[in-house]
Write a protein that holds these residues in place. Structure first.
Motif, PDB file in Angstrom:
ATOM      1  N   GLY A  27      -2.284   4.837 -11.264  1.00 41.97           N
ATOM      2  CA  GLY A  27      -1.187   4.318 -10.703  1.00 41.97           C
ATOM      3  C   GLY A  27      -1.183   4.851  -9.068  1.00 41.97           C
ATOM      4  N   THR A  28      -0.778   3.864  -8.271  1.00 45.76           N
ATOM      5  CA  THR A  28      -0.740   4.372  -6.629  1.00 45.76           C
ATOM      6  C   THR A  28       0.692   4.072  -6.119  1.00 45.76           C
ATOM      7  N   TYR A  29       1.186   4.999  -5.434  1.00 49.52           N
ATOM      8  CA  TYR A  29       2.608   5.281  -4.987  1.00 49.52           C
ATOM      9  C   TYR A  29       2.821   5.320  -3.544  1.00 49.52           C
ATOM     10  N   ALA A  30       3.887   4.683  -2.969  1.00 46.84           N
ATOM     11  CA  ALA A  30       4.447   4.895  -1.625  1.00 46.84           C
ATOM     12  C   ALA A  30       5.974   5.408  -1.701  1.00 46.84           C
ATOM     13  N   SER A  31       6.058   6.241  -1.021  1.00 47.18           N
ATOM     14  CA  SER A  31       7.503   6.780  -1.076  1.00 47.18           C
ATOM     15  C   SER A  31       8.129   7.250   0.270  1.00 47.18           C
ATOM     16  N   ALA A  32       9.494   7.354   0.430  1.00 51.63           N
ATOM     17  CA  ALA A  32      10.179   7.650   1.784  1.00 51.63           C
ATOM     18  C   ALA A  32      11.169   8.396   1.346  1.00 51.63           C
ATOM     19  N   ASP A  33      12.142   9.006   2.173  1.00 53.20           N
ATOM     20  CA  ASP A  33      13.453   9.632   2.075  1.00 53.20           C
ATOM     21  C   ASP A  33      14.540   8.524   1.946  1.00 53.20           C
ATOM     22  N   GLY A  34      14.140   7.762   2.663  1.00 53.01           N
ATOM     23  CA  GLY A  34      15.067   6.444   2.526  1.00 53.01           C
ATOM     24  C   GLY A  34      14.529   5.371   1.810  1.00 53.01           C
ATOM     25  N   ASP A  35      15.238   4.199   1.794  1.00 51.82           N
ATOM     26  CA  ASP A  35      14.599   2.971   1.321  1.00 51.82           C
ATOM     27  C   ASP A  35      13.415   2.299   1.857  1.00 51.82           C
ATOM     28  N   LEU A  36      12.492   2.223   1.158  1.00 48.88           N
ATOM     29  CA  LEU A  36      11.320   1.452   1.730  1.00 48.88           C
ATOM     30  C   LEU A  36      11.441  -0.079   2.159  1.00 48.88           C
ATOM     31  N   GLU A  37      10.960  -0.379   3.214  1.00 47.01           N
ATOM     32  CA  GLU A  37      11.073  -1.973   3.595  1.00 47.01           C
ATOM     33  C   GLU A  37       9.832  -2.486   3.175  1.00 47.01           C
ATOM     34  N   SER A  38       8.799  -1.952   3.404  1.00 42.74           N
ATOM     35  CA  SER A  38       7.426  -2.535   3.320  1.00 42.74           C
ATOM     36  C   SER A  38       6.311  -1.336   3.075  1.00 42.74           C
ATOM     37  N   ALA A  39       5.342  -1.598   2.371  1.00 46.52           N
ATOM     38  CA  ALA A  39       4.105  -0.530   2.105  1.00 46.52           C
ATOM     39  C   ALA A  39       2.824  -1.490   2.302  1.00 46.52           C
ATOM     40  N   ASP A  40       1.949  -0.882   2.991  1.00 51.94           N
ATOM     41  CA  ASP A  40       0.423  -1.753   3.026  1.00 51.94           C
ATOM     42  C   ASP A  40      -0.597  -0.740   3.026  1.00 51.94           C
ATOM     43  N   TYR A  41      -1.629  -0.720   2.254  1.00 51.78           N
ATOM     44  CA  TYR A  41      -2.641   0.047   2.245  1.00 51.78           C
ATOM     45  C   TYR A  41      -3.722  -0.281   1.477  1.00 51.78           C
ATOM     46  N   ILE A  42      -4.767   0.308   1.737  1.00 53.24           N
ATOM     47  CA  ILE A  42      -6.277  -0.369   1.020  1.00 53.24           C
ATOM     48  C   ILE A  42      -6.775   0.892   0.250  1.00 53.24           C
ATOM     49  N   GLN A  53     -13.273  -2.374  -2.148  1.00 46.17           N
ATOM     50  CA  GLN A  53     -11.980  -2.240  -1.055  1.00 46.17           C
ATOM     51  C   GLN A  53     -10.874  -3.568  -2.007  1.00 46.17           C
ATOM     52  N   ILE A  54      -9.562  -2.837  -1.940  1.00 46.18           N
ATOM     53  CA  ILE A  54      -8.590  -3.528  -2.489  1.00 46.18           C
ATOM     54  C   ILE A  54      -7.353  -3.415  -1.698  1.00 46.18           C
ATOM     55  N   GLN A  55      -6.811  -4.459  -1.370  1.00 45.10           N
ATOM     56  CA  GLN A  55      -5.607  -4.677  -0.289  1.00 45.10           C
ATOM     57  C   GLN A  55      -4.265  -4.655  -1.184  1.00 45.10           C
ATOM     58  N   ILE A  56      -3.277  -3.565  -0.817  1.00 47.70           N
ATOM     59  CA  ILE A  56      -1.940  -3.271  -1.545  1.00 47.70           C
ATOM     60  C   ILE A  56      -1.054  -3.898  -0.556  1.00 47.70           C
ATOM     61  N   SER A  57      -0.133  -4.674  -0.948  1.00 47.39           N
ATOM     62  CA  SER A  57       0.865  -5.230   0.191  1.00 47.39           C
ATOM     63  C   SER A  57       2.197  -5.340  -0.404  1.00 47.39           C
ATOM     64  N   ALA A  58       3.095  -4.905   0.073  1.00 42.32           N
ATOM     65  CA  ALA A  58       4.448  -5.118  -0.643  1.00 42.32           C
ATOM     66  C   ALA A  58       5.590  -5.086   0.329  1.00 42.32           C
ATOM     67  N   ASP A  59       6.529  -6.133   0.247  1.00 49.18           N
ATOM     68  CA  ASP A  59       7.462  -6.531   1.198  1.00 49.18           C
ATOM     69  C   ASP A  59       8.802  -6.240   0.453  1.00 49.18           C
ATOM     70  N   GLU A  60       9.954  -6.086   1.303  1.00 48.66           N
ATOM     71  CA  GLU A  60      11.403  -6.037   0.730  1.00 48.66           C
ATOM     72  C   GLU A  60      11.434  -5.270  -0.646  1.00 48.66           C
ATOM     73  N   ILE A  61      10.982  -3.819  -0.372  1.00 45.95           N
ATOM     74  CA  ILE A  61      10.925  -3.196  -1.407  1.00 45.95           C
ATOM     75  C   ILE A  61      12.388  -2.611  -1.874  1.00 45.95           C
ATOM     76  N   GLU A  62      13.082  -2.247  -0.745  1.00 45.88           N
ATOM     77  CA  GLU A  62      14.635  -1.842  -0.949  1.00 45.88           C
ATOM     78  C   GLU A  62      14.642  -0.667  -1.892  1.00 45.88           C
ATOM     79  N   ASP A  63      13.781   0.363  -2.221  1.00 48.08           N
ATOM     80  CA  ASP A  63      13.813   1.619  -2.901  1.00 48.08           C
ATOM     81  C   ASP A  63      13.053   2.509  -2.233  1.00 48.08           C
TER      82      ASP A  63
END
Length: 624
Positions: free
Chosen positions: A54-69, A90-100
């Motif tokens: 499992g890979t995770y991206a987080s923030a104190d507020g709502d995330l709008e997007s996350a992009d990492y390799i 190498q694997i590209q991970i991209s996510a938009d409109e997360i709102e979480d």
């Protein structure tokens, strides 16, 4: 004045605010909480399965997007699902409109090789509420793939030198070279392992070399060597180039034998390090082997000491034989020239005086049943010479009750042994055809002197001159097994005495008839009475033809009155068949009837040698 103070206060407050803002800004940026991470601090997988990560991206507020390799080692792992594959590794991970506040993506990997590797999140960009974009630092997680059996090595060598602190289950190593090298030589132990080694050509800096081991089932494991190659010095490179262009002198050429020797030394060193590692890993086994080696050394020392003792005893026997031969030659020369020597073992005061009349009376009266007999020729050939014989026995004061106690007391040197002297400077001679009786109380050494004469014991002092091939020693009950039948004991006892099976077959019926045991020979001897056992032993012992030297140890008082008469008649036949006879008996009447001379031994010391009548009378007075 007041205005100036107010102006100074305002200026100081502004400066303080600027300083506080400068210091606090990084903390505010760090406290925003944007980060990327894995679901676990480490992963442990096995070959032959697909595993989740499992890979995770987080923030104190709502995330709008996350992009990492995601980067991984394609030699070790195979990507199966989750994200978009850019290229192997190498694997590209991209996510938009997360709102979480957190974004999670599960990925699938299949291990290709066993060993140790890592997966890294890099080039991460996280956007929070469309206002700020943060690039968190790279994050890595270790992945360990269990190594199957048959894929472990016992040693890895770089240029013939073993790796320091090598452990079979440690898969990654970093090695720093002392000087620049264009390549390295990699070898493994055991040498017959199925391995595949990647390119060993080196460049400056870090170089990864893979050593892949394959077992019989086709499973593979990887040992990864990070070789740190220092920078190439320009002067060294120029010198090397010049050396290539110049011819080699004899001093610069290393003989092939020396190079081989150095390589052999490195190889021996590698084996020594391998032995050390094995000793650490299997210390119990090594301890047991060490104990066995120590026991072997102790037994070897004991055996060597026994060998030396026996060798010395043999040399001593040979020396005595040489001295005895010299003495015999001297005695024969003295006899030929009419020179008589006095006995050395008994003083004149101890020997009873024997008159000529007593000698004639004894010579005429010692023959049983009034059989006529002439006086023994005193000048006859000497058959047995007992010269200053001493016999010491060792006995332990406090005997050990078990083998364990015996070993412990021996190692601690706590065993106390004392010597017991059974015979003390005993000397006498026996002429050929002479019948000599030996008397004395129990424990005086009568049987001991007979065993020394027959060769069963070796004296601790003095010597005995006799041809032992002519001797027959008759004792009763020697070698009887009470669990066997009388028939079986005839063959057992006869074999111990020295009879052959053919001789026993020939004499078997005579033995049974003489022992009066017809009908009892298939019974076990433990069911016999003491008289039956004595009769059987006497019959076996006297079955042989009369020898040249006959030694009788307490065989003249066997069985009941009727059998005793028959046994005495058998003994008289053997005695008066021309043999030289030694008789041990507690019965003075038997000694008077059958003997020409008597030897009295008391408590190991010779008391008298002489006429049977006078010596027996002195012995009986001592007993009374």
């Amino acid at each position: 004045m007041d205005s100036r103070r107010r102006s100074f206060r305002r200026t100081a407050a502004a400066a303080a605010l600027v300083c506080i803002g400068t210091v606090m800004c990084p903390q505010i940026a760090l406290a925003s909480g944007e980060r990327v991470y894995f679901g676990s601090e480490s992963y442990e997988w096995e070959l032959g399965q697909s595993w989740l990560l499992g890979t995770y991206a987080s923030a104190d507020g709502d995330l709008e997007s996350a992009d990492y390799i995601i980067t991984y080692d394609p030699e070790m792992l195979q990507w199966d699902a989750g994200g978009e594959l850019i290229e192997d590794g190498q694997i590209q991970i991209s996510a938009d409109e997360i709102e979480d506040a957190e974004y999670r993506l599960m990925m699938n990997f299949s291990p290709l090789l066993a060993g140790e590797t890592e997966i890294t999140i890099t080039q991460a960009h996280v956007t929070e509420d469309g206002e700020s974009e943060v690039s968190p630092e790279d994050v890595s997680v270790p992945v360990s793939v269990l190594v199957p059996s048959g894929c472990l090595l016992d040693g890895i060598y770089i240029n013939g030198i073993p790796l320091d602190d090598f452990d079979s289950e440690t898969m990654n190593y970093t090695v720093e070279l002392e000087e620049y090298a264009e390549s390295v030589n990699i070898s493994v132990f055991p040498e017959d392992a199925d391995v595949e080694i990647s390119d060993t050509t080196l460049t400056e800096g870090e170089n990864a070399i893979s050593v892949i081991v394959e077992n019989e089932d086709g499973d593979k494991a990887r040992y990864l060597l990070q070789i740190v190659n220092p920078e190439e010095v320009a002067e060294v490179a120029e010198t090397a180039a010049e050396a290539e262009t110049q011819p080699e002198s004899d001093a610069d050429v290393v003989p092939e034998e020396q190079a081989t020797e150095l390589s052999l030394q490195d190889r021996l060193w590698g084996y020594a390090v391998y032995a050390k590692n094995v000793a650490y890993a299997h210390w119990k086994f090594c301890l047991a082997v060490g104990a066995l080696i120590l026991l072997f050394i102790i037994l070897s020392i004991v055996r060597f000491r026994i060998y030396r003792k026996r060798k010395r005893a043999k040399e001593e026997r040979q020396r005595r034989i040489r001295e005895r031969r010299v003495q015999e030659k001297r005695e024969r020369w003295e006899e030929e020239h009419g020179i008589r020597r006095a006995g050395s073992g008994t003083s004149d005061s101890e020997k009873p005086e024997i008159s000529d009349a007593d000698q004639s009376e004894s010579a005429g009266g010692n023959q049983p049943d009034g059989e006529p007999s002439g006086t023994k020729d005193q000048e006859a050939e000497i058959e047995i010479v007992v010269d200053n014989v001493c016999m010491d026995f060792k006995r332990e004061k406090d005997e050990s009750s078990s083998i364990k106690e015996l070993v412990i007391r021996t190692l601690k040197r706590q065993r106390s042994v004392e010597k017991f002297r059974a015979l003390d400077h005993v000397s006498f001679t026996v002429h050929k055809g002479e019948v000599v009786g030996i008397i004395g109380t129990n424990g005086s050494g009568k049987s001991t002197i007979l065993k020394i004469i027959s060769g069963a014991l070796s004296p601790t002092g003095g010597s005995v001159t006799v041809d032992r091939s002519k001797i027959q020693l008759l004792t009763l009950g020697t070698g009887f097994d009470m669990e066997l039948t009388g028939h079986e004991n005839v063959y057992l006892n006869g074999a111990i005495i020295g009879y052959t099976k053919e001789y026993i077959d020939e004499k078997y019926d005579d033995i049974v008839k003489f022992a009066e045991l017809e009908g009892f020979m298939e019974e076990r001897v433990k069911n016999y009475s003491s008289g039956m056992v004595s009769r059987l032993g006497f019959a076996i012992a006297t079955a042989r033809d009369t020898p040249e030297i006959l030694i009788l140890d307490e065989v003249l008082s066997v069985g009941d009155m009727f059998f005793r008469k028959k046994s005495e008649a058998r003994i008289r036949e053997m005695i008066h068949g021309g043999s030289t006879v030694l008789i041990v008996s507690h019965s003075t009447s038997v000694i008077r009837k059958n003997c020409d001379k008597v030897v009295w031994i008391e408590k190991g010391k010779l008391r008298a040698v002489g006429d049977p009548k006078e010596v027996c009378e002195a012995y009986e007075k001592m007993e009374s």
